[in-house]
Design a protein around this motif. Structure first.
Motif, PDB file in Angstrom:
ATOM      1  N   GLU A 156       0.858  -1.190   0.000  1.00 25.14           N
ATOM      2  CA  GLU A 156       0.000   0.000   0.000  1.00 25.14           C
ATOM      3  C   GLU A 156       0.892   1.238   0.000  1.00 25.14           C
ATOM      4  OE1 GLU A 156      -3.234   0.006  -0.285  1.00 25.14           O
ATOM      5  OE2 GLU A 156      -3.349  -2.190  -0.285  1.00 25.14           O
TER       6      GLU A 156
ATOM      7  N   SER B  26      -0.202   4.521   0.519  1.00 23.59           N
ATOM      8  CA  SER B  26      -0.626   5.635   1.365  1.00 23.59           C
ATOM      9  C   SER B  26      -1.585   5.165   2.434  1.00 23.59           C
ATOM     10  CB  SER B  26      -1.285   6.735   0.515  1.00 23.59           C
ATOM     11  OG  SER B  26      -2.444   6.226  -0.121  1.00 23.59           O
ATOM     12  N   THR B  27      -1.761   6.007   3.439  1.00 20.84           N
ATOM     13  CA  THR B  27      -2.754   5.753   4.490  1.00 20.84           C
ATOM     14  C   THR B  27      -3.778   6.881   4.456  1.00 20.84           C
ATOM     15  OG1 THR B  27      -1.518   6.985   6.179  1.00 20.84           O
ATOM     16  CG2 THR B  27      -1.004   4.654   5.927  1.00 20.84           C
ATOM     17  N   SER B  28      -4.907   6.649   5.080  1.00 22.70           N
ATOM     18  CA  SER B  28      -5.991   7.636   5.049  1.00 22.70           C
ATOM     19  C   SER B  28      -5.690   8.845   5.920  1.00 22.70           C
ATOM     20  CB  SER B  28      -7.301   6.983   5.511  1.00 22.70           C
ATOM     21  OG  SER B  28      -7.149   6.440   6.820  1.00 22.70           O
ATOM     22  N   GLN B  29      -4.811   8.699   6.915  1.00 19.10           N
ATOM     23  CA  GLN B  29      -4.462   9.828   7.782  1.00 19.10           C
ATOM     24  C   GLN B  29      -3.397  10.680   7.101  1.00 19.10           C
ATOM     25  OE1 GLN B  29      -3.412   7.508  11.349  1.00 19.10           O
ATOM     26  NE2 GLN B  29      -5.194   8.424  12.352  1.00 19.10           N
TER      27      GLN B  29
ATOM     28  N   ALA C   4       0.001  11.129   8.858  1.00 22.19           N
ATOM     29  CA  ALA C   4       0.677   9.902   9.280  1.00 22.19           C
ATOM     30  C   ALA C   4       1.833   9.596   8.338  1.00 22.19           C
ATOM     31  CB  ALA C   4      -0.315   8.739   9.292  1.00 22.19           C
ATOM     32  N   SER C   5       2.714   8.702   8.781  1.00 19.40           N
ATOM     33  CA  SER C   5       3.806   8.263   7.918  1.00 19.40           C
ATOM     34  C   SER C   5       3.225   7.541   6.711  1.00 19.40           C
ATOM     35  CB  SER C   5       4.744   7.334   8.694  1.00 19.40           C
ATOM     36  OG  SER C   5       5.801   6.904   7.865  1.00 19.40           O
ATOM     37  N   GLN C   6       3.590   7.982   5.522  1.00 26.37           N
ATOM     38  CA  GLN C   6       3.043   7.405   4.302  1.00 26.37           C
ATOM     39  C   GLN C   6       3.982   6.315   3.770  1.00 26.37           C
ATOM     40  OE1 GLN C   6       0.024   8.090   3.253  1.00 26.37           O
ATOM     41  NE2 GLN C   6      -0.253   9.682   4.810  1.00 26.37           N
ATOM     42  N   PRO C   7       3.455   5.139   3.439  1.00 21.01           N
ATOM     43  CA  PRO C   7       4.309   4.034   2.985  1.00 21.01           C
ATOM     44  C   PRO C   7       5.180   4.358   1.785  1.00 21.01           C
ATOM     45  CG  PRO C   7       2.121   3.221   3.535  1.00 21.01           C
ATOM     46  CD  PRO C   7       2.038   4.702   3.612  1.00 21.01           C
TER      47      PRO C   7
END
Length: 415
Positions: free
Chosen positions: A344, A346-349, A352-355
């Motif tokens: 993945e 990206s994250t929804s937050q 937050a730290s993005q992959p």
């Protein structure tokens, strides 16, 4: 017979310049090949190292490749290169362009804020016509950050931008930095600061301590020419805010690094793109050895030979990693190295730290690229530094400068 360098550095960002300068300091013949200045124009003026102890214990974080001495050597390298930079502690902060206090690990003396517990007066100098600068927000944040301090605003007019203002054109931080670093600009600031001193002494401020706060670069610690015959002394302490984009600190730091490198005998090829390489396996079971890189420069194709190659092309942000449509193609652009890519991106937050920040090349402790499927070194004489390394996030982990400098120095020591 074609020329042979001890090392060719591909990329002109912080990690690439660090590797090139440190190798040249060691007497090595070094060539830096770069399309531009990398991401240095994003440089705030502050080096962040992050929570070293925690990050060094993350299994695949770049810091896990180095011992404490290697990280300290990188810090000392910066401080020797830029003597005005000091190592700070947790109680020392700098100002952002919005007037909030932020911690940093190495910063110029002129950026270090007074102790929050002290009392005094800040005078925010606001250059007329400076775009993307919001003094009302700065004042509001300064009042909240320093409850024991008075905050006042003084606007300053530079005649150089009079015609610009009549045309409705605003000036960038880089434009104003060029004024402040000139003799006329320094004299103007000296006059404005002396007027502030007289005014506050006459009015009787809450405390005798007065500090002038100024956006954009004032100090001369990045003097690439080293020919300045004037250094203006100001009658009050001047606190510089960290840079906004485009960054004056980044611009002058890039020029400073270039001069440091060439003064040491380093060779530079700007506006050149490394497109491919030639190499051969050392043996069936051993890694390959790169013999030359193929560079496109000014319409010509050049074959450049070296004993070692350092890849410092800046990852996703710097253009060293290319992403195709709908992520169907993602690749390292010069050596075609395998990349770690999270499932993945990206994250929804949002904060937050993005992959996707973790995308990069995995290496051994000598910074040589690894084939992660087979766990073996691919190129014996190629070393990967800076944002091209996998498994770290310079934003949420706040270690961008630290990883770049540490890895750049470590690669240079191998040459």
């Amino acid at each position: 017979m074609s020329k042979m360098w001890d090392a060719i550095v591909v990329g002109g960002g912080l990690a690439g310049w660090t590797a090139g300068i440190r190798a040249a300091q060691r007497g090595k013949k070094v060539l830096i090949v770069t399309e531009g200045v990398g991401t240095l124009y994003y440089f705030s003026g502050i080096f962040d190292y992050g929570d070293l102890e925690s990050l060094r214990h993350l299994p695949k974080h770049p810091y896990s490749l180095f011992d404490a001495e290697a990280i300290d050597r990188g810090k000392h390298f910066i401080q020797e290169l830029c003597p005005e930079y000091i190592e700070t502690n947790k109680s020392q902060h700098a100002l952002t362009v919005l007037g909030t206090a932020r911690q940093g690990d190495l910063m110029p003396r002129s950026m270090v804020l007074p102790n929050h517990q002290e009392q005094g007066s800040f005078v925010l100098l606001v250059p007329e016509g400076l775009k993307d600068f919001f003094p009302e927000i700065v004042v509001s944040n300064l009042v909240r950050e320093f409850p024991g301090w008075q905050v006042n605003v003084k606007r300053v007019h530079a005649e150089n931008f009079g015609e610009w203002q009549r045309m409705g054109k605003s000036a960038s931080g880089i434009d104003y930095a060029a004024i402040w670093r000139s003799k006329e600009g320094q004299n103007l600031l000296a006059q404005e600061i002396e007027a502030i001193k007289r005014e506050h002494q006459g009015a009787g401020s809450r405390s005798g301590k007065i500090a002038v706060v100024l956006p954009s670069l004032v100090s001369e610690y990045f003097d690439a020419s080293r020919t300045k015959t004037y250094v203006q002394d100001y009658s009050l302490p001047v606190i510089e805010m960290s840079s906004f984009l485009p960054s004056p600190h980044g611009r002058y730091f890039a020029e400073y690094l270039k001069h440091q490198f060439t003064d040491l005998g380093g060779e530079l090829m700007i506006g050149a793109r490394a497109a491919a390489l030639n190499g051969k396996p050392m043996s069936a079971k051993q890694p390959k050895s790169c013999q030359e890189i193929i560079v496109q420069s000014m319409g010509k194709v050049l074959h450049l030979k070296a004993k070692k190659f350092i890849l410092a092309t800046g990852g996703l942000l710097g253009g060293g990693i290319k992403v195709g449509i709908e992520r169907k193609l993602i690749q390292e652009d010069v050596f075609d190295l395998p990349l770690y890519v999270p499932q993945e991106w990206s994250t929804s937050q949002f904060f937050a730290s993005q992959p996707f920040a973790q995308i990069g090349v995995e290496t051994d402790k000598c910074l040589r690229p690894l084939d992660t499927n087979q766990g073996r070194v691919i190129w014996d004489n190629v070393h990967v530094v800076g944002r091209m390394l996998a498994h770290w996030d310079p934003w949420t982990q706040r270690c961008g400068g630290g990883v770049s400098v540490t890895s750049g120095c470590a690669a240079a020591e191998i040459i």
